[in-house]
Design a protein around this motif. Structure first.
Motif, PDB file in Angstrom:
ATOM      1  N   ALA A  52       5.033   1.684  13.364  1.00  0.00           N
ATOM      2  CA  ALA A  52       4.317   0.478  13.781  1.00  0.00           C
ATOM      3  C   ALA A  52       3.316   0.075  12.699  1.00  0.00           C
ATOM      4  CB  ALA A  52       3.601   0.723  15.105  1.00  0.00           C
ATOM      5  N   LYS A  53       3.411  -1.161  12.253  1.00  0.00           N
ATOM      6  CA  LYS A  53       2.521  -1.619  11.194  1.00  0.00           C
ATOM      7  C   LYS A  53       1.072  -1.609  11.660  1.00  0.00           C
ATOM      8  CE  LYS A  53       1.745  -5.255   7.808  1.00  0.00           C
ATOM      9  NZ  LYS A  53       2.060  -6.603   7.338  1.00  0.00           N
ATOM     10  N   VAL A  54       0.856  -1.836  12.936  1.00  0.00           N
ATOM     11  CA  VAL A  54      -0.519  -1.864  13.447  1.00  0.00           C
ATOM     12  C   VAL A  54      -1.189  -0.506  13.248  1.00  0.00           C
ATOM     13  CG1 VAL A  54       0.148  -1.266  15.824  1.00  0.00           C
ATOM     14  CG2 VAL A  54      -1.981  -2.493  15.399  1.00  0.00           C
ATOM     15  N   ASP A  55      -0.412   0.588  13.390  1.00  0.00           N
ATOM     16  CA  ASP A  55      -0.964   1.923  13.175  1.00  0.00           C
ATOM     17  C   ASP A  55      -1.233   2.165  11.693  1.00  0.00           C
ATOM     18  OD1 ASP A  55      -0.796   2.448  15.880  1.00  0.00           O
ATOM     19  OD2 ASP A  55       1.192   3.346  15.736  1.00  0.00           O
ATOM     20  N   ALA A  56      -0.291   1.756  10.854  1.00  0.00           N
ATOM     21  CA  ALA A  56      -0.458   1.944   9.417  1.00  0.00           C
ATOM     22  C   ALA A  56      -1.617   1.129   8.885  1.00  0.00           C
ATOM     23  CB  ALA A  56       0.837   1.552   8.698  1.00  0.00           C
ATOM     24  N   LYS A  57      -1.855  -0.026   9.453  1.00  0.00           N
ATOM     25  CA  LYS A  57      -2.955  -0.886   9.011  1.00  0.00           C
ATOM     26  C   LYS A  57      -4.319  -0.245   9.257  1.00  0.00           C
ATOM     27  CE  LYS A  57      -1.666  -4.794   7.112  1.00  0.00           C
ATOM     28  NZ  LYS A  57      -2.189  -5.203   5.781  1.00  0.00           N
ATOM     29  N   GLU A  58      -4.387   0.693  10.218  1.00  0.00           N
ATOM     30  CA  GLU A  58      -5.637   1.405  10.447  1.00  0.00           C
ATOM     31  C   GLU A  58      -6.077   2.128   9.181  1.00  0.00           C
ATOM     32  OE1 GLU A  58      -7.747   1.602  13.224  1.00  0.00           O
ATOM     33  OE2 GLU A  58      -6.559  -0.159  13.714  1.00  0.00           O
ATOM     34  N   PHE A  59      -5.089   2.638   8.428  1.00  0.00           N
ATOM     35  CA  PHE A  59      -5.402   3.288   7.163  1.00  0.00           C
ATOM     36  C   PHE A  59      -5.682   2.256   6.076  1.00  0.00           C
ATOM     37  CE2 PHE A  59      -2.784   6.627   9.218  1.00  0.00           C
ATOM     38  CZ  PHE A  59      -3.682   7.675   9.155  1.00  0.00           C
ATOM     39  N   SER A  60      -4.848   1.229   5.999  1.00  0.00           N
ATOM     40  CA  SER A  60      -4.957   0.280   4.882  1.00  0.00           C
ATOM     41  C   SER A  60      -6.259  -0.518   4.921  1.00  0.00           C
ATOM     42  CB  SER A  60      -3.760  -0.682   4.871  1.00  0.00           C
ATOM     43  OG  SER A  60      -3.726  -1.485   6.027  1.00  0.00           O
ATOM     44  N   GLU A  81       6.780   8.914   6.101  1.00  0.00           N
ATOM     45  CA  GLU A  81       7.681   9.985   5.692  1.00  0.00           C
ATOM     46  C   GLU A  81       7.734  11.019   6.807  1.00  0.00           C
ATOM     47  OE1 GLU A  81       8.747  12.246   1.574  1.00  0.00           O
ATOM     48  OE2 GLU A  81       6.652  12.280   2.200  1.00  0.00           O
ATOM     49  N   ASP A  82       8.851  11.069   7.506  1.00  0.00           N
ATOM     50  CA  ASP A  82       9.025  11.947   8.659  1.00  0.00           C
ATOM     51  C   ASP A  82       9.090  13.409   8.229  1.00  0.00           C
ATOM     52  OD1 ASP A  82       9.519  12.300  11.526  1.00  0.00           O
ATOM     53  OD2 ASP A  82      11.520  12.935  10.900  1.00  0.00           O
ATOM     54  N   ARG A  83       9.794  13.657   7.142  1.00  0.00           N
ATOM     55  CA  ARG A  83       9.860  14.958   6.483  1.00  0.00           C
ATOM     56  C   ARG A  83      10.231  14.683   5.027  1.00  0.00           C
ATOM     57  NH1 ARG A  83      14.183  14.446   9.915  1.00  0.00           N
ATOM     58  NH2 ARG A  83      16.271  14.741   9.030  1.00  0.00           N
ATOM     59  N   GLU A 108      -4.825  19.672   8.292  1.00  0.00           N
ATOM     60  CA  GLU A 108      -4.059  19.923   7.070  1.00  0.00           C
ATOM     61  C   GLU A 108      -2.617  19.453   7.198  1.00  0.00           C
ATOM     62  OE1 GLU A 108      -4.528  23.902   5.643  1.00  0.00           O
ATOM     63  OE2 GLU A 108      -6.654  23.608   5.189  1.00  0.00           O
ATOM     64  N   GLU A 109      -2.410  18.423   8.005  1.00  0.00           N
ATOM     65  CA  GLU A 109      -1.108  17.782   8.121  1.00  0.00           C
ATOM     66  C   GLU A 109      -1.053  16.640   7.109  1.00  0.00           C
ATOM     67  OE1 GLU A 109       1.612  15.418  11.455  1.00  0.00           O
ATOM     68  OE2 GLU A 109      -0.520  15.780  11.783  1.00  0.00           O
ATOM     69  N   GLU A 110       0.020  16.608   6.322  1.00  0.00           N
ATOM     70  CA  GLU A 110       0.171  15.577   5.296  1.00  0.00           C
ATOM     71  C   GLU A 110       0.997  14.408   5.823  1.00  0.00           C
ATOM     72  OE1 GLU A 110       1.299  16.861   1.378  1.00  0.00           O
ATOM     73  OE2 GLU A 110       0.404  18.834   1.665  1.00  0.00           O
ATOM     74  N   LEU A 111       0.496  13.200   5.544  1.00  0.00           N
ATOM     75  CA  LEU A 111       1.203  11.993   5.925  1.00  0.00           C
ATOM     76  C   LEU A 111       1.324  11.094   4.702  1.00  0.00           C
ATOM     77  CD1 LEU A 111      -0.797  11.111   9.178  1.00  0.00           C
ATOM     78  CD2 LEU A 111       1.429  12.231   9.089  1.00  0.00           C
ATOM     79  N   PHE A 124       0.834  -1.192   0.000  1.00  0.00           N
ATOM     80  CA  PHE A 124       0.000   0.000   0.000  1.00  0.00           C
ATOM     81  C   PHE A 124       0.875   1.250   0.000  1.00  0.00           C
ATOM     82  CE2 PHE A 124      -1.885  -3.405   2.437  1.00  0.00           C
ATOM     83  CZ  PHE A 124      -3.205  -3.477   2.015  1.00  0.00           C
ATOM     84  N   GLN A 125       0.490   2.246  -0.770  1.00  0.00           N
ATOM     85  CA  GLN A 125       1.071   3.572  -0.667  1.00  0.00           C
ATOM     86  C   GLN A 125      -0.073   4.531  -0.409  1.00  0.00           C
ATOM     87  OE1 GLN A 125       4.058   4.568  -3.464  1.00  0.00           O
ATOM     88  NE2 GLN A 125       4.020   6.749  -3.000  1.00  0.00           N
ATOM     89  N   ILE A 126      -0.033   5.223   0.719  1.00  0.00           N
ATOM     90  CA  ILE A 126      -1.182   6.005   1.185  1.00  0.00           C
ATOM     91  C   ILE A 126      -0.740   7.427   1.516  1.00  0.00           C
ATOM     92  CG2 ILE A 126      -3.028   6.131   2.897  1.00  0.00           C
ATOM     93  CD1 ILE A 126      -2.483   3.100   3.429  1.00  0.00           C
TER      94      ILE A 126
END
Length: 230
Positions: free
Chosen positions: A108-116, A98-100, A83-86, A74-76
């Motif tokens: 943490a993959k568990v956090d990213a999976k919330e989006f996926s 992407e930190d900057r 208006e914060e971009e992630l 996934f690329q999200i």
């Protein structure tokens, strides 16, 4: 005489082929088509409008995604209500944020999976299956629309699971109405648009949560690569 009989028979067969599909057949074809969807892009807006408990406010989260189901990648890109971009990339059991600009950190993959999980192709099909008996089928020249309006407890719980929707100050069983319109292409039976509106309304006011998604680029997404960690 034989030619006339053959022509009549052929016309009868062709007219049978053009017979409109039933709701059950459309849902079945959509389920079958899921196995053929290896990748796609998705644009999603999740908005909340509040006019209740003395508050009047609105906010929107925008999400742009590329999904490679075949390789579980996934690329999200997310623009949140502040208006914060992630930007998040998930692949091979790893997740990067992407930190900057140009600098990536493992997250943490568990956090990213919330989006996926919100953008998985199986979600609209699951939602339709929960209220299949109550759906209306509407057709245009190019699309099938599966339409629902009412309140179903299992449907709301599933929406809450995927989209973290919540209603404070409302009786969930009495004050909510769910409107859902899922559009599938007539030729491919791919889900191309998802429009969901959950309305909470009582004497205290009104809250509307809208989830609108468009899907495109079926089986055209290039391989998603993991970034180099800084």
């Amino acid at each position: 005489m034989k030619k006339i009989v053959l022509v009549v028979a052929l016309l009868f067969v062709l007219s049978g082929c053009n017979k409109p599909l039933t709701k059950e057949n459309v849902l079945k074809r959509m389920d079958t088509q899921e196995a053929k969807v290896d990748s796609y892009s998705l644009e999603m807006d999740l908005s909340v409008k509040i006019n209740a408990l003395g508050q009047k406010n609105s906010s929107t989260v925008e999400m742009s995604s590329e999904v490679d189901r075949k390789n579980d990648s996934f690329q999200i890109d997310v623009l949140n209500a502040d208006e914060e971009e992630l930007e998040i990339i998930i692949k091979d059991g790893k997740a990067y944020l992407e930190d900057r600009p140009g600098v990536w950190k493992k997250t943490a993959k568990v956090d990213a999976k919330e989006f996926s999980k919100q953008i998985d192709y199986s979600v609209p099909l699951e939602l339709l299956s929960l209220v299949s008996d109550s759906l209306d089928l509407e057709t245009t020249d190019e699309d099938y629309h599966l339409v629902y309006e009412g309140y179903d407890k299992k449907l709301f719980k599933t929406l809450k699971k995927y989209y973290n929707v919540s209603f404070t100050g409302f009786d969930i069983d009495e004050d909510l109405t769910i409107e859902m319109d899922i559009r599938a292409d007539k030729k491919t039976f791919n889900v191309q648009e998802i429009n969901i509106k959950i309305v909470g309304e009582n004497k205290k006011g009104r809250v509307v949560i809208s989830i609108d998604s468009e899907l495109d680029d079926f089986n055209k997404i290039e391989k998603i690569e993991l970034p180099e960690e800084d």
